[in-house]
Write a protein that holds these residues in place. Structure first.
Motif, PDB file in Angstrom:
ATOM      1  N   PHE A  88       0.829  -1.206   0.000  1.00  0.00           N
ATOM      2  CA  PHE A  88       0.000   0.000   0.000  1.00  0.00           C
ATOM      3  C   PHE A  88       0.863   1.255   0.000  1.00  0.00           C
ATOM      4  CE2 PHE A  88      -2.168   3.361   2.415  1.00  0.00           C
ATOM      5  CZ  PHE A  88      -3.294   3.546   1.606  1.00  0.00           C
ATOM      6  N   VAL A  89       1.928   1.234   0.793  1.00  0.00           N
ATOM      7  CA  VAL A  89       2.847   2.389   0.855  1.00  0.00           C
ATOM      8  C   VAL A  89       3.470   2.639  -0.515  1.00  0.00           C
ATOM      9  CG1 VAL A  89       5.001   3.254   1.834  1.00  0.00           C
ATOM     10  CG2 VAL A  89       3.344   2.075   3.303  1.00  0.00           C
ATOM     11  N   ILE A  90       3.923   1.564  -1.165  1.00  0.00           N
ATOM     12  CA  ILE A  90       4.547   1.687  -2.484  1.00  0.00           C
ATOM     13  C   ILE A  90       3.556   2.194  -3.520  1.00  0.00           C
ATOM     14  CG2 ILE A  90       5.653   0.403  -4.364  1.00  0.00           C
ATOM     15  CD1 ILE A  90       6.725  -1.500  -2.150  1.00  0.00           C
ATOM     16  N   LEU A  91       2.331   1.654  -3.481  1.00  0.00           N
ATOM     17  CA  LEU A  91       1.295   2.100  -4.417  1.00  0.00           C
ATOM     18  C   LEU A  91       0.940   3.564  -4.202  1.00  0.00           C
ATOM     19  CD1 LEU A  91      -1.271  -0.855  -4.674  1.00  0.00           C
ATOM     20  CD2 LEU A  91      -0.025   0.234  -6.554  1.00  0.00           C
ATOM     21  N   THR A  92       0.892   3.989  -2.943  1.00  0.00           N
ATOM     22  CA  THR A  92       0.572   5.384  -2.627  1.00  0.00           C
ATOM     23  C   THR A  92       1.636   6.321  -3.190  1.00  0.00           C
ATOM     24  OG1 THR A  92      -0.537   4.721  -0.573  1.00  0.00           O
ATOM     25  CG2 THR A  92       0.134   7.034  -0.766  1.00  0.00           C
ATOM     26  N   ILE A  93       2.904   5.946  -3.021  1.00  0.00           N
ATOM     27  CA  ILE A  93       4.000   6.760  -3.553  1.00  0.00           C
ATOM     28  C   ILE A  93       3.927   6.829  -5.068  1.00  0.00           C
ATOM     29  CG2 ILE A  93       6.513   6.902  -3.811  1.00  0.00           C
ATOM     30  CD1 ILE A  93       6.729   5.599  -1.026  1.00  0.00           C
ATOM     31  N   ARG A  94       3.638   5.685  -5.699  1.00  0.00           N
ATOM     32  CA  ARG A  94       3.539   5.651  -7.161  1.00  0.00           C
ATOM     33  C   ARG A  94       2.370   6.487  -7.656  1.00  0.00           C
ATOM     34  NH1 ARG A  94       2.883   0.188 -10.775  1.00  0.00           N
ATOM     35  NH2 ARG A  94       0.684   0.680 -10.551  1.00  0.00           N
ATOM     36  N   THR A  95       1.251   6.452  -6.921  1.00  0.00           N
ATOM     37  CA  THR A  95       0.069   7.217  -7.312  1.00  0.00           C
ATOM     38  C   THR A  95       0.317   8.713  -7.192  1.00  0.00           C
ATOM     39  OG1 THR A  95      -1.373   5.412  -6.571  1.00  0.00           O
ATOM     40  CG2 THR A  95      -2.403   7.568  -6.871  1.00  0.00           C
ATOM     41  N   MET A  96       1.105   9.107  -6.188  1.00  0.00           N
ATOM     42  CA  MET A  96       1.436  10.523  -6.014  1.00  0.00           C
ATOM     43  C   MET A  96       2.251  11.041  -7.194  1.00  0.00           C
ATOM     44  SD  MET A  96       2.327  10.538  -1.929  1.00  0.00           S
ATOM     45  CE  MET A  96       2.939  12.226  -1.946  1.00  0.00           C
ATOM     46  N   LYS A  97       3.070  10.167  -7.775  1.00  0.00           N
ATOM     47  CA  LYS A  97       3.880  10.555  -8.922  1.00  0.00           C
ATOM     48  C   LYS A  97       3.082  10.536 -10.217  1.00  0.00           C
ATOM     49  CE  LYS A  97       8.279   8.933  -6.966  1.00  0.00           C
ATOM     50  NZ  LYS A  97       9.418   7.993  -7.143  1.00  0.00           N
ATOM     51  N   LYS A  98       2.181   9.540 -10.307  1.00  0.00           N
ATOM     52  CA  LYS A  98       1.382   9.397 -11.522  1.00  0.00           C
ATOM     53  C   LYS A  98      -0.012   8.910 -11.162  1.00  0.00           C
ATOM     54  CE  LYS A  98       1.192   6.965 -15.957  1.00  0.00           C
ATOM     55  NZ  LYS A  98       1.841   5.919 -16.817  1.00  0.00           N
ATOM     56  N   ARG A  99      -0.984   9.811 -11.235  1.00  0.00           N
ATOM     57  CA  ARG A  99      -2.357   9.466 -10.875  1.00  0.00           C
ATOM     58  C   ARG A  99      -3.001   8.629 -11.972  1.00  0.00           C
ATOM     59  NH1 ARG A  99      -4.371  11.909  -6.515  1.00  0.00           N
ATOM     60  NH2 ARG A  99      -3.243  13.685  -5.618  1.00  0.00           N
ATOM     61  N   GLU A 100      -3.595   7.508 -11.556  1.00  0.00           N
ATOM     62  CA  GLU A 100      -4.287   6.643 -12.500  1.00  0.00           C
ATOM     63  C   GLU A 100      -5.323   5.809 -11.759  1.00  0.00           C
ATOM     64  OE1 GLU A 100      -1.234   4.220 -14.203  1.00  0.00           O
ATOM     65  OE2 GLU A 100      -0.837   3.138 -12.347  1.00  0.00           O
ATOM     66  N   ALA A 101      -6.369   5.410 -12.471  1.00  0.00           N
ATOM     67  CA  ALA A 101      -7.421   4.607 -11.873  1.00  0.00           C
ATOM     68  C   ALA A 101      -6.877   3.236 -11.467  1.00  0.00           C
ATOM     69  CB  ALA A 101      -8.574   4.442 -12.855  1.00  0.00           C
ATOM     70  N   PHE A 102      -7.411   2.689 -10.385  1.00  0.00           N
ATOM     71  CA  PHE A 102      -6.918   1.390  -9.903  1.00  0.00           C
ATOM     72  C   PHE A 102      -7.265   0.289 -10.898  1.00  0.00           C
ATOM     73  CE2 PHE A 102      -6.315  -2.317  -7.344  1.00  0.00           C
ATOM     74  CZ  PHE A 102      -5.333  -1.963  -6.435  1.00  0.00           C
ATOM     75  N   GLY A 103      -8.467   0.340 -11.435  1.00  0.00           N
ATOM     76  CA  GLY A 103      -8.856  -0.633 -12.465  1.00  0.00           C
ATOM     77  C   GLY A 103      -9.522  -1.863 -11.885  1.00  0.00           C
ATOM     78  N   LEU A 104     -10.783  -2.103 -12.271  1.00  0.00           N
ATOM     79  CA  LEU A 104     -11.530  -3.261 -11.784  1.00  0.00           C
ATOM     80  C   LEU A 104     -10.860  -4.568 -12.211  1.00  0.00           C
ATOM     81  CD1 LEU A 104     -14.089  -3.852 -10.158  1.00  0.00           C
ATOM     82  CD2 LEU A 104     -15.355  -3.991 -12.309  1.00  0.00           C
ATOM     83  N   LYS A 105     -10.240  -4.560 -13.376  1.00  0.00           N
ATOM     84  CA  LYS A 105      -9.538  -5.743 -13.881  1.00  0.00           C
ATOM     85  C   LYS A 105      -8.438  -6.180 -12.923  1.00  0.00           C
ATOM     86  CE  LYS A 105      -6.676  -4.970 -17.233  1.00  0.00           C
ATOM     87  NZ  LYS A 105      -6.135  -4.670 -18.584  1.00  0.00           N
ATOM     88  N   ASN A 106      -7.722  -5.213 -12.363  1.00  0.00           N
ATOM     89  CA  ASN A 106      -6.640  -5.527 -11.442  1.00  0.00           C
ATOM     90  C   ASN A 106      -7.155  -6.094 -10.123  1.00  0.00           C
ATOM     91  OD1 ASN A 106      -4.701  -4.458 -13.293  1.00  0.00           O
ATOM     92  ND2 ASN A 106      -5.233  -2.401 -12.610  1.00  0.00           N
ATOM     93  N   VAL A 107      -8.337  -5.621  -9.714  1.00  0.00           N
ATOM     94  CA  VAL A 107      -8.960  -6.129  -8.488  1.00  0.00           C
ATOM     95  C   VAL A 107      -9.336  -7.600  -8.659  1.00  0.00           C
ATOM     96  CG1 VAL A 107     -10.921  -5.929  -6.914  1.00  0.00           C
ATOM     97  CG2 VAL A 107      -9.836  -3.861  -7.818  1.00  0.00           C
ATOM     98  N   PHE A 108     -10.013  -7.913  -9.768  1.00  0.00           N
ATOM     99  CA  PHE A 108     -10.403  -9.296 -10.039  1.00  0.00           C
ATOM    100  C   PHE A 108      -9.176 -10.203 -10.152  1.00  0.00           C
ATOM    101  CE2 PHE A 108     -14.496  -7.546 -11.928  1.00  0.00           C
ATOM    102  CZ  PHE A 108     -15.267  -7.985 -10.861  1.00  0.00           C
ATOM    103  N   ALA A 109      -8.135  -9.695 -10.808  1.00  0.00           N
ATOM    104  CA  ALA A 109      -6.905 -10.475 -10.975  1.00  0.00           C
ATOM    105  C   ALA A 109      -6.274 -10.778  -9.612  1.00  0.00           C
ATOM    106  CB  ALA A 109      -5.917  -9.717 -11.853  1.00  0.00           C
ATOM    107  N   GLY A 110      -6.289  -9.787  -8.724  1.00  0.00           N
ATOM    108  CA  GLY A 110      -5.728  -9.967  -7.387  1.00  0.00           C
ATOM    109  C   GLY A 110      -6.504 -10.976  -6.562  1.00  0.00           C
ATOM    110  N   ILE A 111      -7.823 -10.963  -6.704  1.00  0.00           N
ATOM    111  CA  ILE A 111      -8.665 -11.918  -5.983  1.00  0.00           C
ATOM    112  C   ILE A 111      -8.381 -13.344  -6.459  1.00  0.00           C
ATOM    113  CG2 ILE A 111     -11.046 -12.686  -5.612  1.00  0.00           C
ATOM    114  CD1 ILE A 111     -11.873  -9.720  -5.784  1.00  0.00           C
ATOM    115  N   ILE A 112      -8.279 -13.489  -7.782  1.00  0.00           N
ATOM    116  CA  ILE A 112      -7.997 -14.815  -8.356  1.00  0.00           C
ATOM    117  C   ILE A 112      -6.622 -15.317  -7.912  1.00  0.00           C
ATOM    118  CG2 ILE A 112      -7.555 -16.036 -10.533  1.00  0.00           C
ATOM    119  CD1 ILE A 112      -9.643 -14.155 -11.820  1.00  0.00           C
ATOM    120  N   LEU A 113      -5.656 -14.413  -7.809  1.00  0.00           N
ATOM    121  CA  LEU A 113      -4.304 -14.785  -7.405  1.00  0.00           C
ATOM    122  C   LEU A 113      -4.226 -15.107  -5.916  1.00  0.00           C
ATOM    123  CD1 LEU A 113      -1.247 -14.973  -8.179  1.00  0.00           C
ATOM    124  CD2 LEU A 113      -1.079 -12.551  -7.544  1.00  0.00           C
TER     125      LEU A 113
END
Length: 286
Positions: A191-216
């Protein structure tokens, strides 16, 4: 042996899922983060002994879970850098050859048996891992030994520390909650790494990534839990178990890549699979 078999199958499942991540252009870091949350939740929902989240730090295995959680994220980035700098083949070999680290610790730290056939089987298994993993690909000219070495040491450290904490601090009834905790700690770092990355480049999280994470998350959770349960078996030495586990994953993953993803299967790969089977036989009968 059933837990070892299940660990191999679920670990191979991770290989298949990551293949599809590439096909469907999944943001791996985001999927990994969601995967850790899923695995953390499963650990506490399926726990045999109920422990509140606020009491985790009181458990004797908490320091080990803290280190392992941080290593999970760190090795993920080292793996990514190795793939970028040295190629996928080197990444695969460095990660899988790291099995030698827990094998050596098992022999020297826990005074596990050393026989001619066992040593021969381990050597053959390591050669098999190399031959099964190597692919014909062009390497980057700026490749460095730093990242493969870090990946080798880091991956081996994770397996070794997992065994050490399991033997000394994790009760049989705490396997699930311990596994969930180290995934939860990894999620915090993610979460910390994602927050830092988002501060540098704002982008939507993406529903596809959520589903992929659940499957993994589901097979990832079970791959660790079943490995730990296999390590609880006093009749199987850890040096034998880690050899069989890692080499079997290489064999099954190679065959899955060949049959389902039409990957190229060179003569080296074929020899590697044959040697892997021979290595497993020698290690298990030693």
């Amino acid at each position: 042996m059933i837990f070892l078999l299940l660990s191999i199958l679920f670990s191979t499942g991770l290989f298949v899922i990551f293949k599809y991540f590439g096909i469907y252009k999944v943001d791996v870091l985001k999927a990994i983060f969601i995967n850790y949350i899923v695995a953390f939740s499963m650990g506490f929902l399926l726990a045999e002994r109920q422990i509140t989240i606020l009491e985790i730090y009181l458990e004797p295995w908490f320091p080990g879970a803290l280190v392992l959680g941080a290593l999970f994220i760190a090795i993920f980035f080292v793996m990514a850098m190795t793939a970028q700098k040295n190629g996928v083949s080197v990444t695969s070999i460095a990660g899988k050859m790291s099995v030698v680290v827990p094998i050596l610790f098992g022999i020297f730290l826990y005074n596990e048996s050393v026989t001619f056939f066992k040593i021969l089987g381990i050597v053959i298994a390591l050669i098999a891992v190399y031959l099964s993993s190597v692919k014909e690909e062009k390497q980057e000219k700026n490749g460095t030994l730093l990242f493969p070495i870090l990946l080798f040491i880091g991956s081996g450290t994770i397996d070794t520390l997992l065994k050490y904490v399991q033997v000394n601090y994790v009760a049989d009834a705490d396997v699930s909650v311990f596994s969930g905790s180290l995934f939860g700690i990894a999620a915090i770092f993610g979460f910390v790494i994602l927050t830092i990355r988002t501060m540098k480049k704002r982008e939507a999280f993406g529903l596809k990534n959520v589903f992929a994470g659940i499957i993994l998350g589901v097979p990832n959770y079970y791959s660790i839990v079943f490995l730990m349960k296999a390590l609880q078996n006093k009749n199987i030495e850890s040096s034998t178990l880690f050899t069989v586990n890692n080499v079997a994953i290489v064999i099954v993953s190679t065959l899955v890549g060949l049959l389902f993803f039409k990957e190229k299967f060179s003569l080296k790969n074929k020899i590697g699979v044959v040697l892997a089977i021979l290595g497993i036989v020698l290690v298990t009968i030693a």
